[in-house]
Enzyme design. Sequence first.
Site, PDB file in Angstrom:
ATOM      1  N   TYR A  48      40.267  39.401  37.858  1.00 50.94           N
ATOM      2  CA  TYR A  48      39.009  38.652  37.926  1.00 50.94           C
ATOM      3  C   TYR A  48      38.636  38.264  39.359  1.00 50.94           C
ATOM      4  O   TYR A  48      37.501  37.845  39.612  1.00 50.94           O
ATOM      5  CB  TYR A  48      39.086  37.374  37.084  1.00 50.94           C
ATOM      6  CG  TYR A  48      39.294  37.577  35.609  1.00 50.94           C
ATOM      7  CD1 TYR A  48      39.224  38.836  35.012  1.00 50.94           C
ATOM      8  CD2 TYR A  48      39.585  36.493  34.788  1.00 50.94           C
ATOM      9  CE1 TYR A  48      39.428  39.005  33.655  1.00 50.94           C
ATOM     10  CE2 TYR A  48      39.785  36.650  33.424  1.00 50.94           C
ATOM     11  CZ  TYR A  48      39.720  37.905  32.867  1.00 50.94           C
ATOM     12  OH  TYR A  48      39.925  38.064  31.521  1.00 50.94           O
ATOM     13  N   HIS A 106      47.476  42.726  30.898  1.00 51.91           N
ATOM     14  CA  HIS A 106      46.034  42.666  30.634  1.00 51.91           C
ATOM     15  C   HIS A 106      45.554  43.820  29.751  1.00 51.91           C
ATOM     16  O   HIS A 106      44.723  43.623  28.859  1.00 51.91           O
ATOM     17  CB  HIS A 106      45.291  42.683  31.979  1.00 51.91           C
ATOM     18  CG  HIS A 106      43.924  42.081  31.924  1.00 51.91           C
ATOM     19  ND1 HIS A 106      43.325  41.517  33.014  1.00 51.91           N
ATOM     20  CD2 HIS A 106      43.034  41.957  30.917  1.00 51.91           C
ATOM     21  CE1 HIS A 106      42.121  41.065  32.673  1.00 51.91           C
ATOM     22  NE2 HIS A 106      41.930  41.327  31.405  1.00 51.91           N
TER      23      HIS A 106
END
Length: 277
Positions: A48, A106
Amino acid sequence: MQTINTPLGLKLPKLGLGTWPMLGDECTRAVLQALALGYRHIDTAAAYNNEAAVGQALTDSSTPRDQIHLTTKVWWDQLQPKAMRASLEASLKALQTDYVDLFMIHWPGKDWDLARSIETLVALRDEGKALNIGVANFPLPLLRRVVEEIGAPISAIQVEYHVLLGQQHLLDYARQHDMALIAYTPLGRGKAAEQPEIRQIAAKHGVLPSQVALQWLLAQDHVAAIPKASSEANQRANLEACDIHLDDADRALIAALPKNQRVVNPDFAPQWDPAEA
């Protein structure tokens, strides 16, 4: 706020703050604001590019670190043991903390050594750098391998889940194995609130359509949700969704909606369950 408590020690507030795609000062302000409003579950990831912004908010907040559940994740191209360790060390430095409450893979890797990656994930937990470990975007067959073949102490699975995308097979499995299922994109990037049935339920209760969609998730056993919200109004609205009570008629309307509307499906995604595509 309700929490999900698992035998492995996970204490996860059911409503969290998703931080993608917020960056920089906007992200710091949003996290600070959320903590001031009472949020105690913050979700971020190395990919992110906002861990430093989240870390600044954690440092600036008056909320003690041990009262905040913090999740971060390692990207799918960093799943070799040395790379995983380096990723978590970089995350801890950016977040200005000695540990995360939940460290997750992830996305599944490509042509990777699953067992070695999971072994490293477990080692990082054993070393105290992550209090709990989990995986994100793993289809059920892969999650089964991690739990049943490798025997990893997985506390949570994070996947896209909302009123237009079912995850019943994963949810059943998570409940059987005392794992939390964390719903990302819980409002389907706005699609949930556009559904006439959701609007009908919202009008009936005098609430927002987004609150109906969120409450549908939060009312489910073992399910947490992490909507992204940067404004104070949206953060408050999501908190207030916790107090809405849907009835059987509401749930029947939602159950009849299509459950195959996936909105996050990058080219590196795994093969999804056809029943929950």
